[in-house]
Design an enzyme around this catalytic site. Structure first.
Site: not given
Length: 487
Positions: A410-412
């Site tokens: 999700f950070h990516e």
């Protein structure tokens, strides 16, 4: 002047001598008063001053004699490791504030002399952001996915569809809630801030929908067990009956939490004055954050090279120079979002549980930091990922690895998709936390010193990790724009 501590024998002697002196002085004064028959010679105040003076002179004869011991017991230095945390460091804290103000004042003056005023007319809203209407429409239409999840749960409550069908439909809905914004952003050359905002909102919707589906599934299972007459353990207590309500879903979708439940603890009223003060703070700190980005971070980044290419010492200098303003922005972001915005939202909705973060700044290990800095996500991970993995026989270490994997994905998505760059820098940065967890846990267990782990945490996150990610994504983004301009 510092007066040394008095041994008990000396103090007793001084006290006795003082009493004797005082009594003799009083006797003399009494005789003098009787002889004269009046107070013409000396007032009562003068008697007291003279008496105190005689006492002090007498005490000095005993206290400051060379034979009085100056060293009487074992003592540690105030800054020694055994004594440092027992002392007050208010003066050093004030010194740090003064130095911080002085250093940053110099940086402000130096920056203005070197670059001038860099804040442009599009500081708050750029024309490109206003033209990102496809992203705005995508943001509005995200409300269709919670409604679809509600329809599925209502059909499941009425037993119109089987449980496997419910699971499949929820997988389709949650997957579409993420990939629909991804496709819109990739098809539109939108502003970075607009893309990040939409992706964050899409990820929040995904997390909420997963919690909604998982919680309702569990409540159905518990209801079936109760209907069969099965005895549930005392630790498993249903605080509310299973009931699919659109009102509870609507409240959950806007509430500052990622964990669904039909009802939440509520506050009795909305504090309008407190709410206004938080809004003012939010506006001020958002402006400070934008000012630092425009006036400080942008010039440093633009005058840098790719950190993995060229001169190593130059790259280290750029990372260290970027670390200070980046730290300020990160702290402002945390304060604006987790403290101000979530509390404002909770106050408007009278949401009672305001534990959006813990004292992560005191984290002794990287694992502690991830448990304390973002409590809504942490509670979601524990409730819907970590413990379900353990209940299904997955080892604890593998469950932690799965949690970091989901977080890294999700950070990516939130960074790479708005940048239109898929170099996995954010993914690698989050997965790099796994060995850091092991290292900091080992150091904490070995040295039993919270200072070591806390310093490593601050260095990895603030001095090295975040500035490095900023430089990597900036130069990759500039390279992408250069290639598009050439084509």
């Amino acid at each position: 002047m510092v007066i040394p501590e008095q041994p008990e024998s000396v103090a007793t002697a001084i006290q006795g001598d003082s009493v004797r002196r005082r009594s003799s002085v009083n006797s003399a004064n009494g005789e003098l008063a009787r002889d004269s028959g009046s107070d013409d010679c000396m007032s009562s105040e003068q008697h007291k001053v003279k008496e105190d003076h005689l006492t002090d002179v007498s005490a000095l004869k005993f206290v400051y004699r060379p034979s009085v011991p100056a060293h009487r017991r074992v003592k540690e230095s105030p800054l020694s490791s055994e004594n440092i945390f027992r002392q007050s460091h208010a003066g050093l804290f004030n010194l740090c504030i003064v130095v911080l103000v002085a250093v940053n004042s110099r940086l402000i003056i130096e920056n203005l002399m070197k670059y001038g005023w860099l804040i442009k007319s599009g500081f708050w809203f750029s024309s490109k952001s206003l033209r990102d209407w496809p992203l705005f429409m995508c943001c509005v239409t995200l409300a269709l996915f919670p409604f679809a999840a509600f329809v599925v749960e209502k059909l499941a409550q009425q037993k119109c569809i089987s449980e496997p069908v419910v699971v499949v439909l929820h997988i389709i809905i949650t997957t579409a809630a993420v990939f629909y914004p991804v496709l819109v952003i990739l098809r539109c050359d939108s502003a970075f801030l607009s893309g990040v905002t939409l992706m964050l909102l899409a990820c929040i919707v995904w997390l909420k929908l997963v919690s909604y589906a998982h919680t309702n599934y569990d409540m159905r299972e518990l209801t079936k067990s109760i209907e069969k007459g099965e005895e549930l353990p005392n630790t498993l207590n249903m605080d509310y009956p299973y009931n699919v309500s659109f009102k509870s879903l609507a409240y959950f979708m806007v509430a500052p939490t990622l964990c669904y439940q039909p009802s939440y603890p509520r506050t009795p009223s909305i504090r309008k004055g407190w709410l206004f003060r938080q809004l003012v703070k939010l506006i001020i700190f958002t402006g400070v954050m934008g000012f630092i980005i425009e006036q400080y971070i942008n010039p440093i980044v633009q005058n840098s090279q790719h950190p993995l290419k060229g001169n190593l010492l130059y790259a280290i200098e750029r990372v260290l120079k970027l670390s200070v303003p980046n730290l300020y922005v990160w702290l402002c972001m945390f304060y604006c979002f987790f403290h101000l915005w979530l509390n404002i939202l909770a106050e408007l909705l009278q949401f009672g549980d305001r534990e959006f973060y813990k004292d992560w700044w005191n984290a002794k290990t990287v694992e502690e930091y991830w448990r304390m800095w973002n409590m809504p996500v942490h509670k979601w991970m524990i409730r819907h990922l970590y413990f379900p993995c353990l209940r299904n026989g997955i080892p604890k270490g593998v469950a932690i690895l799965i949690a970091f994997l989901v977080s890294a994905l999700f950070h990516e998505l939130c960074i790479a998709v708005p940048c239109h760059i898929f170099k996995l820098w954010a993914f690698g940065g989050i997965m790099f936390q796994v060995p850091l967890v092991l290292i900091t846990n080992y150091l904490q267990n070995k040295f039993r010193n919270s200072t070591v782990g806390n310093m490593i945490f601050w260095f990895i996150f603030s001095i090295l990790g975040q500035p490095m990610c900023v430089l990597l994504y900036y130069h990759d983004l500039m390279n992408r724009k250069g290639k598009l301009d050439q084509s």
